[in-house]
Design a protein around this motif. Structure first.
Motif, PDB file in Angstrom:
ATOM      1  N   LYS A  47       1.083  -1.315   0.167  1.00 25.39           N
ATOM      2  CA  LYS A  47      -0.050  -0.051   0.315  1.00 25.39           C
ATOM      3  C   LYS A  47       0.859   1.559   0.161  1.00 25.39           C
ATOM      4  O   LYS A  47       0.314   2.221  -0.747  1.00 25.39           O
ATOM      5  CB  LYS A  47      -1.116   0.412   1.452  1.00 25.39           C
ATOM      6  CG  LYS A  47      -2.391  -0.685   1.068  1.00 25.39           C
ATOM      7  CD  LYS A  47      -3.090  -1.672   2.258  1.00 25.39           C
ATOM      8  CE  LYS A  47      -4.295  -2.311   2.100  1.00 25.39           C
ATOM      9  NZ  LYS A  47      -4.628  -3.016   2.620  1.00 25.39           N
ATOM     10  N   ASP A  64     -11.887   6.310  -3.179  1.00 24.05           N
ATOM     11  CA  ASP A  64     -11.163   5.553  -2.567  1.00 24.05           C
ATOM     12  C   ASP A  64     -12.143   4.618  -2.795  1.00 24.05           C
ATOM     13  O   ASP A  64     -13.122   4.648  -1.749  1.00 24.05           O
ATOM     14  CB  ASP A  64     -10.586   4.791  -1.194  1.00 24.05           C
ATOM     15  CG  ASP A  64      -9.752   3.953  -0.881  1.00 24.05           C
ATOM     16  OD1 ASP A  64      -9.788   3.203  -2.325  1.00 24.05           O
ATOM     17  OD2 ASP A  64      -8.853   3.812  -0.167  1.00 24.05           O
ATOM     18  N   ALA A  67     -13.810   0.346  -0.008  1.00 21.29           N
ATOM     19  CA  ALA A  67     -11.994   1.001   0.573  1.00 21.29           C
ATOM     20  C   ALA A  67     -11.986   0.064   2.184  1.00 21.29           C
ATOM     21  O   ALA A  67     -11.571   0.684   2.561  1.00 21.29           O
ATOM     22  CB  ALA A  67     -11.841   2.891   0.839  1.00 21.29           C
ATOM     23  N   LEU A  72      -5.473   3.179   2.639  1.00 22.39           N
ATOM     24  CA  LEU A  72      -5.130   3.775   1.679  1.00 22.39           C
ATOM     25  C   LEU A  72      -6.006   5.136   1.774  1.00 22.39           C
ATOM     26  O   LEU A  72      -5.422   6.382   0.927  1.00 22.39           O
ATOM     27  CB  LEU A  72      -5.311   3.873  -0.046  1.00 22.39           C
ATOM     28  CG  LEU A  72      -4.758   2.596  -0.454  1.00 22.39           C
ATOM     29  CD1 LEU A  72      -4.902   2.006  -1.944  1.00 22.39           C
ATOM     30  CD2 LEU A  72      -3.018   2.669  -0.545  1.00 22.39           C
ATOM     31  N   THR A  73      -7.383   5.476   1.460  1.00 22.66           N
ATOM     32  CA  THR A  73      -8.089   6.671   2.330  1.00 22.66           C
ATOM     33  C   THR A  73      -7.440   7.423   2.733  1.00 22.66           C
ATOM     34  O   THR A  73      -7.406   8.784   3.283  1.00 22.66           O
ATOM     35  CB  THR A  73      -9.587   6.336   2.995  1.00 22.66           C
ATOM     36  OG1 THR A  73      -9.990   5.243   2.366  1.00 22.66           O
ATOM     37  CG2 THR A  73     -10.567   7.357   2.852  1.00 22.66           C
ATOM     38  N   HIS A  88     -13.787   8.247   0.859  1.00 20.77           N
ATOM     39  CA  HIS A  88     -14.648   6.433   1.846  1.00 20.77           C
ATOM     40  C   HIS A  88     -15.272   5.946   1.340  1.00 20.77           C
ATOM     41  O   HIS A  88     -16.762   5.835   1.545  1.00 20.77           O
ATOM     42  CB  HIS A  88     -14.237   6.630   3.167  1.00 20.77           C
ATOM     43  CG  HIS A  88     -13.633   5.199   3.434  1.00 20.77           C
ATOM     44  ND1 HIS A  88     -14.473   4.948   5.058  1.00 20.77           N
ATOM     45  CD2 HIS A  88     -12.767   4.198   3.873  1.00 20.77           C
ATOM     46  CE1 HIS A  88     -14.776   3.978   5.673  1.00 20.77           C
ATOM     47  NE2 HIS A  88     -13.491   3.197   4.637  1.00 20.77           N
ATOM     48  N   SER A 131      -8.894   5.125  -6.717  1.00 25.72           N
ATOM     49  CA  SER A 131      -8.090   3.393  -5.834  1.00 25.72           C
ATOM     50  C   SER A 131      -8.969   3.028  -5.605  1.00 25.72           C
ATOM     51  O   SER A 131     -10.127   2.932  -5.360  1.00 25.72           O
ATOM     52  CB  SER A 131      -7.138   4.395  -4.756  1.00 25.72           C
ATOM     53  OG  SER A 131      -7.676   4.683  -3.870  1.00 25.72           O
ATOM     54  N   SER A 133      -8.021  -1.254  -4.047  1.00 21.47           N
ATOM     55  CA  SER A 133      -6.871  -2.241  -3.720  1.00 21.47           C
ATOM     56  C   SER A 133      -7.629  -3.258  -2.670  1.00 21.47           C
ATOM     57  O   SER A 133      -8.524  -3.168  -1.849  1.00 21.47           O
ATOM     58  CB  SER A 133      -6.240  -1.035  -2.464  1.00 21.47           C
ATOM     59  OG  SER A 133      -6.075  -1.539  -1.098  1.00 21.47           O
TER      60      SER A 133
END
Ligand code: SAM
Length: 243
Positions: A47, A64, A67, A72-73, A88, A131, A133
């Motif tokens: 990350k 994000d 999330a 990452l947020t 988020h 993003s 993830s």
């Protein structure tokens, strides 16, 4: 009814989201500790790498997706400053709530919204960076989700997809042993749930490999896509530029 994968099982498409919800409802409260244990802390390095590549600037607008508990947020929120915004989001309320509580505990009050990546409730071109993830693997219609992420990005904006991927051949046997023998036991021991971690191992095997995901991102509207292999391909970071 079209069929799709839920790990190694084949299910009706309209059942997959509920099955995935069951997995994350079950693991939400132990999600962070399991991430540290099962990756020996490596998920933090993956990350951190994604955040470094993202290179978000003050004032940026960031979304994000999937999330969850918001690693990452949080990193993006610390970089965009008061002029920027980080949203988020997750389809799962239990995961989103865990994340929102953690963000608030760390002094970050951000917009947290339940939403499905396949139907994002944002206008075209709203964000500089999107993003996702370790989320795309769980989505039923990955092409639709990628197209949605492209739609909400401004032209020239970037999508970061951090996801488990295809590991280099010399490591495959050891990785399979770890995934199918160790991981479910760890899940049972720490989260009281072996099945969800068996799903994790299976869903990784069913996810598109590096080259296939790159092709899918190009088809979804990303003119240029870079692929960064991490830990010999255990994880890959795909970075797409919206054309
Ligand atoms: N991004 C976090 C991270 O890297 O630690 C959480 C990843 S967790 C493995 C996957 C997340 O994807 C879950 O929180 C799940 O609810 C979410 N998810 C699955 N399908 C989704 C969808 N269609 N739309 C949005 N989120 C989804």
């Amino acid at each position: 009814m079209a069929r799709t994968h839920f790990g190694f099982q084949t299910v009706d498409e309209d059942q997959k989201a509920a099955r995935v919800r069951g997995v994350f409802d079950s693991v939400a409260s132990r999600y962070d500790v399991m991430n540290d244990l099962m990756s020996a802390g490596l998920h933090r390095a993956w990350k951190a790498y994604a955040v470094a590549v993202a290179d978000v600037r003050e004032g940026d607008r960031v979304l994000d997706v999937a999330a969850g508990t918001g690693d990452l947020t949080r990193a993006f929120a610390q970089r965009v400053g008061s002029r920027g915004v980080v949203v988020h989001t997750d389809i799962n309320e239990a995961m989103l709530r865990e994340g929102r509580d953690r963000l608030v505990d760390q002094g970050l009050a951000l917009p947290s919204t339940v939403c499905d990546a396949e139907h994002l409730p944002f206008r075209d071109g709203s964000f500089d960076l999107v993003s996702v993830s370790f989320g795309l693997r769980n989505m039923t219609h990955k092409e639709r989700a990628l197209a949605e992420m492209a739609r909400v990005l401004r032209h020239g904006g970037r999508l970061l997809v951090l996801e488990f991927s295809q590991v280099a051949p010399p490591l495959r046997a050891a990785y399979d042993w770890y995934s199918f023998k160790v991981l479910p036991r760890l899940g049972q021991w720490v989260a009281g749930d072996a099945e969800s971690y068996r799903y994790l191992a299976e869903s990784i095997r069913m996810h598109p490999d590096q080259a296939t995901l790159k092709t899918m991102m190009k088809a979804a509207g990303f003119g240029h896509v870079d692929v960064h292999n991490l830990t010999a391909g255990v994880v890959a970071l795909h970075v797409g530029v919206r054309c």
